[in-house]
Design an enzyme around this catalytic site. Sequence first.
Site, PDB file in Angstrom:
ATOM      1  N   GLY A 233       0.932  -1.050  -0.144  1.00  0.00           N
ATOM      2  CA  GLY A 233       0.014   0.151  -0.021  1.00  0.00           C
ATOM      3  C   GLY A 233       0.689   1.447   0.031  1.00  0.00           C
TER       4      GLY A 233
ATOM      5  CB  CYS B 128     -10.372  18.602  22.924  1.00  0.00           C
ATOM      6  SG  CYS B 128     -11.223  20.115  22.492  1.00  0.00           S
TER       7      CYS B 128
HETATM    8  C1  LIG Z   1      -2.042  -3.148   5.955  1.00  0.00           C
HETATM    9  C2  LIG Z   1      -1.602  -4.244   4.886  1.00  0.00           C
HETATM   10  C3  LIG Z   1      -0.788  -4.158   3.866  1.00  0.00           C
HETATM   11  C4  LIG Z   1      -0.377  -2.879   3.343  1.00  0.00           C
HETATM   12  O1  LIG Z   1       0.657  -2.652   4.096  1.00  0.00           O
HETATM   13  P1  LIG Z   1       1.753  -1.195   3.557  1.00  0.00           P
HETATM   14  O2  LIG Z   1       2.619  -1.084   4.644  1.00  0.00           O
HETATM   15  O3  LIG Z   1       0.859  -0.027   3.289  1.00  0.00           O
HETATM   16  O4  LIG Z   1       2.483  -1.986   2.480  1.00  0.00           O
HETATM   17  C5  LIG Z   1      -1.030  -5.378   3.229  1.00  0.00           C
HETATM   18  N1  LIG Z   1      -1.232  -6.653   3.536  1.00  0.00           N
HETATM   19  C6  LIG Z   1      -1.951  -6.722   4.860  1.00  0.00           C
HETATM   20  C7  LIG Z   1      -2.458  -7.878   5.195  1.00  0.00           C
HETATM   21  C8  LIG Z   1      -2.260  -5.568   5.617  1.00  0.00           C
HETATM   22  O5  LIG Z   1      -2.792  -5.498   6.657  1.00  0.00           O
END
Ligand SMILES: *Cc1c(COP(=O)(O)O)cnc(C)c1O
Length: 419
Positions: free
Chosen positions: A273, A340
């Site tokens: 991600g 807050c």
């Molecule tokens: C959050 C998550 C990702 C993505 O993580 P990044 O740090 O954004 O690459 C991928 N797979 C799972 C199962 C996740 O929980």
Amino acid sequence: MPMSADFQSRLFPHLPTLVDHFQTPFHLYDEAGIRATGARLKEAFAGIDTFREYYAVKALPNPAILAIMQDMGFGFDCSSDTELMLSRQLGARGEDIMFTSNNTSPEEFALAAADGGCILNLDDINLIDRVEEMPELICFRYNPGARRSGNDIIGNPVEAKYGVSHEQIVEAYQRARDRGASRFGIHTMLASNELYHGYMIQTAEMLLDLIEELQAELGISFEFINIGGGLGIPYTPAAEPLNLEAMGRRITTLFAEFAGRNGYQPALYMESGRFVTGPHGALVVRAINRKDIYRTYVGVDACMNALMRPALYGAYHHIQVLGKDGESETELVDVVGSLCENNDKFAIQRELPRISDGDTLIIHDTGAHGSAMGFNYNGKLRPKELLLKSDGRVELIRREETPADYFATLDFTPDSLRP
Ligand SMILES: *Cc1c(COP(=O)(O)O)cnc(C)c1O
């Protein structure tokens, strides 16, 4: 520098016009940058027979962004009902979607199986019997426990709530096969924001070794290994970016060696991600108040509900003041929102050019886990999202929340009982 020079040169000249037209605060994402990183990812693993990125929807769950992923040939990594709905609304079906949920509910299982299904990634051996109809293709999330160390954001594997333990993994595939599964994949996700490419190589190596063991034990072969997300980005100016190309070269060699020993190669899946969108987003805010007490506070027109990471992890997000780069007069300030909570700060004791009310501040690297983590505590409403498209147009891709949105859950049919 965290935000790329290309992104800055595409954005900064137009920022006054954008601020004028759309009004701050807003997150803005850079399509050209996202596409460049996507292309780099594909290039790094081009030597593997099949490589596919499943973009982690939770990082930036906006259809306009997900459509870019789809256009690049990427699938979607989902872990909730609404993420599944979002992906399917874009037309993703079956093996375009990897559903990795934890503590999965019967409703989630039902939705995962509906509408052409998805690649079901089971998080626990006990969930095998909760799946109404075992799909042909099944995957398990593997937790290696003490065999690996994790990191700060995701925790140590031994203490992490995720996955099937090493001791359970053979039985997991055996039981899934007994229930009718005939195609197999394996998944793990061990680190978050990891900048050391060697860690990711070790993860690929660990899974390739493990599927050889499972193969020998059970006589099954594997269609894919999914090394998860967690590839890091340099948030601070001093951080070294992850060496994606070195990671790609070494993992490609590991796949070739695996093929030499086993006569076939699984596909390599990844579900980044942050790496794909993180650096290609910025939160643009304006300074509205300045306060001098024991410290100097620069109050801006957004708060931590637009970006939780500093409060949640003590994360650093680089900040620039539009038109004041390289000014010799600087001062030490806290950049704060209006919520807050004293941890409602975008920066703590940061050296910045002297800021006046009305100045535009660019908070870097909000393209992943930024807007998406937003919340409504203190009645705070989330800002809008804009997309700077490859053709230079800027499009509103999510409006800001309104009081009507906030009050919408108070609009319901009365219901009560005396138990
Ligand atoms: C959050 C998550 C990702 C993505 O993580 P990044 O740090 O954004 O690459 C991928 N797979 C799972 C199962 C996740 O929980």
